[in-house]
Scaffold this active site. Structure first.
Site, mmCIF file in Angstrom:
data_model
loop_
_atom_site.group_PDB
_atom_site.id
_atom_site.type_symbol
_atom_site.label_atom_id
_atom_site.label_comp_id
_atom_site.label_asym_id
_atom_site.label_seq_id
_atom_site.Cartn_x
_atom_site.Cartn_y
_atom_site.Cartn_z
ATOM 1 N N ALA A 195 0.835 -1.206 0.000
ATOM 2 C CA ALA A 195 0.000 0.000 0.000
ATOM 3 C C ALA A 195 0.869 1.255 0.000
ATOM 4 C CB ALA A 195 -0.922 -0.007 1.210
ATOM 5 N N GLY B 252 0.418 -5.748 -0.119
ATOM 6 C CA GLY B 252 -0.429 -5.703 -1.306
ATOM 7 C C GLY B 252 0.313 -6.038 -2.579
ATOM 8 N N GLU C 42 0.128 -9.706 -2.805
ATOM 9 C CA GLU C 42 -1.252 -10.072 -3.130
ATOM 10 C C GLU C 42 -1.547 -9.808 -4.597
ATOM 11 O OE1 GLU C 42 -3.979 -9.620 0.731
ATOM 12 O OE2 GLU C 42 -2.897 -7.772 0.274
ATOM 13 N N GLU D 147 1.485 -7.200 7.195
ATOM 14 C CA GLU D 147 0.363 -6.423 7.742
ATOM 15 C C GLU D 147 0.171 -6.604 9.244
ATOM 16 O OE1 GLU D 147 -0.498 -6.879 3.370
ATOM 17 O OE2 GLU D 147 0.332 -8.119 4.970
#
Length: 693
Positions: free
Chosen positions: A62, A103, A106, A126
Site C-alpha cells: 500500500a 499488497g 497479493e 500487515e
C-alpha cells in the site's frame, strides 16, 4: 497522472509500475494497471501481459501516503485490480524483483503466472500494523506454499527471499539478471494456454483441523495484547474451505482489526517514526558533514555502549579515558559483550575481531583532533562537562561536531564553554546504549542546521530512532519521567506501596513500573538530580521517602537493595518489609493519614502525569509534534506499544475526560493542586473537541 508506463514488445504488453520509492499501490497506480489491462486486451496484436516494477522493485504494498485519505478506498481497489487480472483472457505474468510485500505480493498472487529473481523480498507484513492481508493474501498464499508455511509467514510478518519458495506453486520460474527478458521468454511459453487460477487450487494439509487448533492456541499465548495474530490464524483457517467464503471471512476480520485501538496504536507508531525524521524548520536540501571517524570520551557503561554502535556500523572510534585501568576495563567489557553474541550465534568470531580492530584507545585529548564527531559520556555534572568541552574546543579540528550525552543538563550552557556553539549538539543515548533504539537529538539555541541534519542521518546509519528535542531540564523523556516518578512517590505517601504501584501499570503492559525502573537505573541517579533541583528550585516539594531510601544506601540492583531486595544472582525484585516500615514511619512523622488507592487511580495518575507534562513540552516547543513524544516513550521508557504512547493514550481517552480526571486528582485530600492544573494545550484542545495527534 498515471503511475504506470505501458509499452508493447512484439506480442507482449509490458505494464511497468512506477510510483517511487517502492511502487506503493496508490490509486493512480491501481487505475493505471486496470487501464493497461484494458488496453492490452483490446489490442489484437497483444497475446500476453507482463507486470513489472520500475527501479528494481515490484511493489512494497500500500502507498502509505494514502493512509487515512479517501484515495485509500477509491476504486479500483486492490481487490478490484486483482479481479480484473484474473478475468483477463490473456495471461498476466508478474515479473518480481526487489520488494514484493503486502499488497504487492497479493497483486502477484492474483496474476496467472509469476517469475522472480532469487533475492526478491517476499512478505505479508500487515500483522505489524495490527492488521491482516486484506486482498486475498490469507486465502491464496496457503494454496501455493502450503498451510503451515503460509501461516508462519503471515503471523510473523517476516521477510524471506524468493528462492526459499523455489519449487512451490508461488513461482512458475526463477529469473536471472535480466528479469524482463526472462519474463518475456517465459510469456512465450504460456501464450494460448489456460492458466489455473490460484483461487481454484485446493489447500493441501494432512491434518489441517488439528494443526490449526494447535496454531491458534500457540499464537494466542504469544500475542499478548495484540489481537491481529490470532485473527490471522482464523483467516488462514478459512482458506481450507471454498475460496469465496474464505475471502468473505478475510474481509470481515480485516474490518474488525482496522478499528481496534491496538491497530491504531501500531499504525501511529509506524507513521510517528517516519515523522520523527522530519525537522519542520530545516530546509530539505541542507548539506551534511562528512563523518568518517568518531571519538568517544569515557569507557564506562554508557561510553562503551555508544562506542559499540559505531563499531557495528564499521566506523572507527577513538576511545578516551583518563586512566589506563579504566580504558582496559572498558575495552574488555566491549569484547565481552561481543563474545556473548558469538556464543548465541548472532556474530562470527571474524566479525568480532573486525569490530574490535576499529577501536583506537587513547589517554590523550590530542589524539581526538582529527575525528569528525566527538561524544562525551562523562559524569553528569556541569563542572565536569565544562572541563571536557573547553579541552575539546582547543583540540578538535574546525567543522568537527561536539556532542554531549547529557540526559538533563543545559546544552546551551555546555555549548557556551566553547568558541563554536553552532557545532555543539546533544546526543542522548539510552542505556544500554548498544541495545536501546532511541536517540534524543538535542538542538541547542545555536546548533547549526547542517549539524542537526548530519547527526540525524548518522543516527539512521547506527540504526537509532532519532527524535529532535529542544533544551530544557531533562529534554523530552526525562522531563516527563520526573513528573511520573514524583507522582509515584506522592502515592507512597498517600497509602500505596512500591509493589502495588508497579503492578498497577505492569498489568496494562508497561515493561516495568516506576520503582522497578528506579532500582534498575540506580536510585542514586535520581537522588543526585533531586539534590540539584532542591538547590535550583527551593520551593519545589521535597521527596522524603525517596531521599531516606538513598540515605539507607539502597541504590537498587547494583547494591542488592533498593525499593526491593535482590538475592545475589537473581534480578527478580522481592518486596522488603524494611522499606515498607520506612514508608509507614515517614508518613507518621509527616502526620499523613494513609488511605487505600485503587489500581485505576494509580494507573491514571501515572499516565496522566506524563500526558500533562507532554502537553507543556509541546507548548514550550521542546518537541515538534505529539507523536515525537510517543516515539520517545515507546522506544526509550517501556510504554506499551499497544497503547501507542502517552499522547495517543490521552487522545483515545478523550481530552475532555483527561482534563476532567486531572481536576478530580487535584481535589483529592492532600493533593498538589498545582501539579494537576491541566496544561493550557489540554484545556484548549478539550474545549475544541480536538486531539494531540
Amino acid at each position: 497522472m498515471s503511475a504506470t508506463d505501458y509499452q508493447t514488445q512484439g506480442r507482449l504488453a509490458v505494464i511497468r509500475l512506477q510510483n517511487p520509492p517502492v511502487n506503493g499501490l496508490g490509486h493512480p497506480l491501481r487505475k493505471g494497471i486496470v487501464d493497461g489491462l484494458d488496453t492490452a486486451n483490446a489490442d489484437a496484436g497483444v497475446d500476453a501481459i507482463i507486470l513489472i516494477g520500475a527501479s528494481g522493485t515490484f511493489s512494497g504494498g500500500a502507498d502509505i501516503r494514502e493512509f487515512n485519505t479517501p484515495a485509500m478506498f477509491a476504486e479500483p481497489s486492490l481487490a478490484t485490480v486483482i479481479d480484473a487480472i484474473e478475468a483477463s483472457p490473456k495471461p498476466v505474468i508478474a515479473a518480481i524483483d526487489g520488494a514484493c510485500m503486502g499488497g504487492g505480493l497479493e497483486l502477484a498472487l492474483g496474476c496467472h503466472y509469476r517469475i522472480a529473481k532469487a533475492d526478491a523480498q517476499i512478505a505479508l507484513p500487515e500483522v505489524k500494523l495490527g492488521l491482516l492481508p486484506g486482498a486475498g493474501g490469507t486465502q491464496r498464499l496457503p494454496r501455493v506454499i502450503g498451510l503451515e508455511a503460509a501461516l508462519n509467514l503471515i503471523v510473523s510478518g517476516s521477510i524471506v527471499p524468493a528462492k526459499q519458495f523455489k519449487g512451490t506453486d508461488l513461482f512458475d520460474a526463477m529469473a536471472g539478471d535480466d528479469l524482463l527478458a526472462d519474463a518475456a521468454a517465459f510469456a512465450e511459453t504460456v501464450i494460448g494456454k489456460t492458466a489455473t487460477l490460484i483461487r481454484d487450487i485446493k489447500v493441501q494439509h494432512p491434518e489441517a483441523e488439528g494443526f490449526l487448533m494447535v496454531a491458534k492456541n500457540t499464537v494466542a499465548a504469544m500475542s499478548g495484547h495484540f489481537p491481529a495474530p490470532v485473527k490471522c490464524v482464523e483467516a488462514v483457517a478459512a482458506s481450507v474451505g471454498k475460496f469465496d467464503k474464505g475471502i468473505a471471512t478475510e474481509r470481515k476480520l480485516f474490518g474488525e482489526l482496522v478499528n481496534t485501538p491496538e491497530s491504531k496504536a501500531l499504525r501511529h507508531a509506524f507513521f510517528g517514526e517516519r515523522a520523527a525524521s522530519k525537522i519542520t524548520d530545516v530546509p530539505k536540501d541542507t548539506p551534511t558533514r562528512q563523518i568518517e571517524k568518531v571519538a568517544v570520551i569515557g569507557a564506562g557503561t554508557m561510553g562503551g555502549g555508544i562506542t559499540m554502535n559505531f563499531l557495528n556500523a564499521g566506523i572507527p572510534v577513538r576511545l578516551l579515558e583518563m586512566k589506563q585501568e579504566a580504558l582496559d576495563r572498558g575495552i574488555a567489557t566491549i569484547r565481552k559483550n561481543y563474545e556473548g553474541r558469538v556464543k548465541k550465534g548472532k556474530l562470527t568470531e571474524e566479525k568480532l575481531e573486525q569490530r574490535m580492530a576499529l577501536i583506537h584507545p587513547t589517554l590523550s585529548y590530542d589524539d581526538l583532533g582529527d575525528t569528525d564527531l566527538v561524544i562525551e559520556a562523562v559524569f553528569e555534572d556541569m563542572d565536569v562537562k565544562r572541563q571536557v568541552f573547553e579541552k575539546l574546543d582547543a583540540v578538535m579540528k574546525p567543522g568537527a561536531i561536539l556532542a554531549s550525552n547529557t540526559s538533563t543538563l543545559d546544552l546551551n550552557k555546555i555549548a557556551s564553554f566553547t568558541q563554536r556553539p553552532e557545532d555543539v549538539v546533544g546526543l542522548h543515548f539510552f542505556s544500554p546504549a548498544n541495545v536501546m533504539r532511541l536517540l534524543e537529538v538535542v538542538r541547542g539555541d545555536k546548533t547549526a542546521d547542517d549539524v542537526l541534519v548530519t547527526v540525524m542521518k548518522l543516527g539512521k546509519t547506527i540504526r537509532k530512532l532519532c527524535v529532535v528535542a529542544g533544551v530544557c531540564d531533562g529534554f523530552i523523556g526525562n522531563r516527563m519521567v520526573n513528573k511520573y516518578v514524583a507522582q509515584a512517590l506522592a502515592m507512597l505517601q498517600e497509602g500505596a506501596l512500591p509493589q502495588q504501584v508497579d503492578k498497577a501499570v505492569e498489568s496494562i503492559g508497561f515493561a516495568m513500573g516506576p520503582f522497578r525502573m528506579s532500582d534498575l537505573a540506580g536510585n542514586d541517579v535520581g537522588w543526585y538530580i533531586r539534590k540539584r533541583h532542591y538547590e535550583e528550585y527551593p520551593d519545589m516539594p521535597r521527596m522524603p521517602i525517596a531521599d531516606k531510601l538513598c540515605e539507607m544506601g539502597r541504590f537498587g540492583q547494583k547494591t542488592g537493595a533498593g525499593w526491593y531486595k535482590y538475592v545475589p544472582g537473581n534480578r527478580k525484585p522481592q518486596p522488603d518489609p524494611e522499606v515498607e516500615q520506612m514508608i509507614l514511619d515517614t508518613c507518621q512523622e509527616l502526620g499523613i493519614e494513609r488511605r487505600t488507592l485503587s489500581d485505576d487511580e494509580i494507573r491514571d495518575r501515572l499516565v496522566l502525569s506524563l500526558v500533562n507534562e507532554g502537553a507543556r513540552i509541546l507548548e514550550d516547543g521542546i518537541a515538534q509534534r505529539a507523536s515525537d513524544i510517543d516515539m520517545v516513550y515507546l522506544n526509550g521508557y517501556g510504554f506499551p506499544l499497544h497503547l501507542g504512547g502517552p499522547m495517543l493514550y490521552a487522545d483515545s481517552m478523550g481530552l475532555f475526560n483527561v482534563e476532567r480526571r486531572m481536576r478530580q486528582f487535584a481535589a483529592l485530600p492532600g493533593a498538589d493542586a498545582k501539579f494537576w492544573e491541566p496544561a493550557e494545550l489540554v484545556k484548549t484542545l478539550a474545549a475544541d473537541g480536538k486531539t494531540f495527534n
